[in-house]
Design a protein around this motif. Structure first.
Motif, PDB file in Angstrom:
ATOM      1  N   VAL A   1       0.823  -1.218   0.000  1.00  0.00           N
ATOM      2  CA  VAL A   1       0.000   0.000   0.000  1.00  0.00           C
ATOM      3  C   VAL A   1       0.850   1.258   0.000  1.00  0.00           C
ATOM      4  CG1 VAL A   1      -1.949  -1.140   1.103  1.00  0.00           C
ATOM      5  CG2 VAL A   1      -0.235  -0.004   2.497  1.00  0.00           C
ATOM      6  N   GLY A   2       2.142   1.109   0.277  1.00  0.00           N
ATOM      7  CA  GLY A   2       3.038   2.236   0.132  1.00  0.00           C
ATOM      8  C   GLY A   2       2.974   3.271   1.240  1.00  0.00           C
ATOM      9  N   ASP A   3       2.957   2.822   2.485  1.00  0.00           N
ATOM     10  CA  ASP A   3       3.080   3.749   3.597  1.00  0.00           C
ATOM     11  C   ASP A   3       4.385   4.513   3.475  1.00  0.00           C
ATOM     12  OD1 ASP A   3       1.611   1.449   6.006  1.00  0.00           O
ATOM     13  OD2 ASP A   3       0.691   2.918   4.675  1.00  0.00           O
ATOM     14  N   THR A   4       4.356   5.794   3.807  1.00  0.00           N
ATOM     15  CA  THR A   4       5.526   6.650   3.622  1.00  0.00           C
ATOM     16  C   THR A   4       6.029   7.228   4.935  1.00  0.00           C
ATOM     17  OG1 THR A   4       4.120   8.580   3.213  1.00  0.00           O
ATOM     18  CG2 THR A   4       4.793   7.283   1.299  1.00  0.00           C
ATOM     19  N   SER A   5       7.280   7.655   4.915  1.00  0.00           N
ATOM     20  CA  SER A   5       7.890   8.279   6.076  1.00  0.00           C
ATOM     21  C   SER A   5       8.920   9.289   5.589  1.00  0.00           C
ATOM     22  CB  SER A   5       8.539   7.224   6.970  1.00  0.00           C
ATOM     23  OG  SER A   5       9.049   7.797   8.146  1.00  0.00           O
ATOM     24  N   TYR A   6       9.116  10.361   6.393  1.00  0.00           N
ATOM     25  CA  TYR A   6      10.012  11.438   5.978  1.00  0.00           C
ATOM     26  C   TYR A   6      10.900  11.883   7.132  1.00  0.00           C
ATOM     27  CZ  TYR A   6       6.732  11.806   2.100  1.00  0.00           C
ATOM     28  OH  TYR A   6       5.950  11.523   1.004  1.00  0.00           O
ATOM     29  N   ALA A   7      12.075  12.340   6.773  1.00  0.00           N
ATOM     30  CA  ALA A   7      12.932  13.007   7.745  1.00  0.00           C
ATOM     31  C   ALA A   7      12.308  14.350   8.097  1.00  0.00           C
ATOM     32  CB  ALA A   7      14.325  13.207   7.169  1.00  0.00           C
ATOM     33  N   ASP A   8      12.522  14.802   9.304  1.00  0.00           N
ATOM     34  CA  ASP A   8      11.947  16.081   9.722  1.00  0.00           C
ATOM     35  C   ASP A   8      12.410  17.226   8.824  1.00  0.00           C
ATOM     36  OD1 ASP A   8      12.048  15.425  13.332  1.00  0.00           O
ATOM     37  OD2 ASP A   8      10.579  14.878  11.787  1.00  0.00           O
ATOM     38  N   SER A   9      13.613  17.117   8.299  1.00  0.00           N
ATOM     39  CA  SER A   9      14.177  18.195   7.494  1.00  0.00           C
ATOM     40  C   SER A   9      13.446  18.399   6.174  1.00  0.00           C
ATOM     41  CB  SER A   9      15.660  17.928   7.227  1.00  0.00           C
ATOM     42  OG  SER A   9      15.832  16.682   6.569  1.00  0.00           O
ATOM     43  N   VAL A  10      12.686  17.408   5.720  1.00  0.00           N
ATOM     44  CA  VAL A  10      12.002  17.530   4.430  1.00  0.00           C
ATOM     45  C   VAL A  10      10.488  17.368   4.545  1.00  0.00           C
ATOM     46  CG1 VAL A  10      14.062  16.625   3.290  1.00  0.00           C
ATOM     47  CG2 VAL A  10      12.127  15.093   3.752  1.00  0.00           C
ATOM     48  N   LYS A  11      10.008  17.050   5.737  1.00  0.00           N
ATOM     49  CA  LYS A  11       8.578  16.808   5.924  1.00  0.00           C
ATOM     50  C   LYS A  11       7.776  18.043   5.519  1.00  0.00           C
ATOM     51  CE  LYS A  11       7.928  14.157   9.350  1.00  0.00           C
ATOM     52  NZ  LYS A  11       7.831  13.613  10.720  1.00  0.00           N
ATOM     53  N   GLY A  12       6.727  17.819   4.733  1.00  0.00           N
ATOM     54  CA  GLY A  12       5.894  18.913   4.265  1.00  0.00           C
ATOM     55  C   GLY A  12       6.374  19.544   2.971  1.00  0.00           C
ATOM     56  N   ARG A  13       7.594  19.205   2.536  1.00  0.00           N
ATOM     57  CA  ARG A  13       8.142  19.756   1.296  1.00  0.00           C
ATOM     58  C   ARG A  13       8.362  18.679   0.234  1.00  0.00           C
ATOM     59  NH1 ARG A  13      13.087  21.878   1.229  1.00  0.00           N
ATOM     60  NH2 ARG A  13      13.882  20.631   2.969  1.00  0.00           N
ATOM     61  N   PHE A  14       8.744  17.487   0.658  1.00  0.00           N
ATOM     62  CA  PHE A  14       9.038  16.395  -0.282  1.00  0.00           C
ATOM     63  C   PHE A  14       7.914  15.365  -0.233  1.00  0.00           C
ATOM     64  CE2 PHE A  14      14.007  16.629  -0.253  1.00  0.00           C
ATOM     65  CZ  PHE A  14      13.942  17.982  -0.532  1.00  0.00           C
ATOM     66  N   ILE A  15       7.697  14.717  -1.377  1.00  0.00           N
ATOM     67  CA  ILE A  15       6.711  13.639  -1.458  1.00  0.00           C
ATOM     68  C   ILE A  15       7.334  12.455  -2.173  1.00  0.00           C
ATOM     69  CG2 ILE A  15       4.447  12.923  -2.297  1.00  0.00           C
ATOM     70  CD1 ILE A  15       3.679  15.914  -2.311  1.00  0.00           C
ATOM     71  N   ILE A  16       7.344  11.320  -1.506  1.00  0.00           N
ATOM     72  CA  ILE A  16       7.837  10.094  -2.129  1.00  0.00           C
ATOM     73  C   ILE A  16       6.649   9.311  -2.679  1.00  0.00           C
ATOM     74  CG2 ILE A  16       7.746   8.741   0.013  1.00  0.00           C
ATOM     75  CD1 ILE A  16      10.337   7.344  -0.909  1.00  0.00           C
TER      76      ILE A  16
END
Length: 119
Positions: free
Chosen positions: A55-70
């Motif tokens: 299903v492709g659950d995603t996770s981000y580093a705090d430094s890029v959260k809200g700016r990057f989308i995987i």
């Protein structure tokens, strides 16, 4: 054999956007979690974002959260990273990695693509 080929890097002004791609081959792409990891000049590797198989659950580093989308397109065997509101500190070589980003267990990675954020 397993191949991961990144593309889409380049020079962009602060505040701009880029979309990176990672073309995968040699394995069943949909079955593997994938990550983007970057290395800034003179610094170590920094995990940026990960996406699970299925299903492709995603996770981000705090430094890029809200700016990057995987994201991923399993039909095209391709991993993406949409990078918005880029900052000079995002300047780095970006690599796609195959593996479990929770356990930090990776086994293959690509050659990387350079992203430079500068005016």
């Amino acid at each position: 054999q397993v191949q991961l080929v990144e593309s889409g890097g380049g020079l962009v002004q602060p505040g701009g956007s880029l979309r990176l791609s990672c073309a995968a081959s040699g394995f069943t792409f949909s079955r593997y979690a994938m990550s983007w990891i970057r290395q800034a000049p003179g610094k170590g590797l920094e995990w940026v974002s990960g996406i699970n198989s299925g299903v492709g659950d995603t996770s981000y580093a705090d430094s890029v959260k809200g700016r990057f989308i995987i994201s991923r397109d399993n039909a095209k065997n391709t991993l993406y990273l949409q990078m918005n509101s880029l900052k000079p500190e995002d300047t780095a070589v970006y690599y796609c990695y195959r593996g479990d980003y929770v356990l930090k267990q990776y086994d293959y990675w690509g050659q990387g693509t350079q992203v430079t954020v500068s005016s």
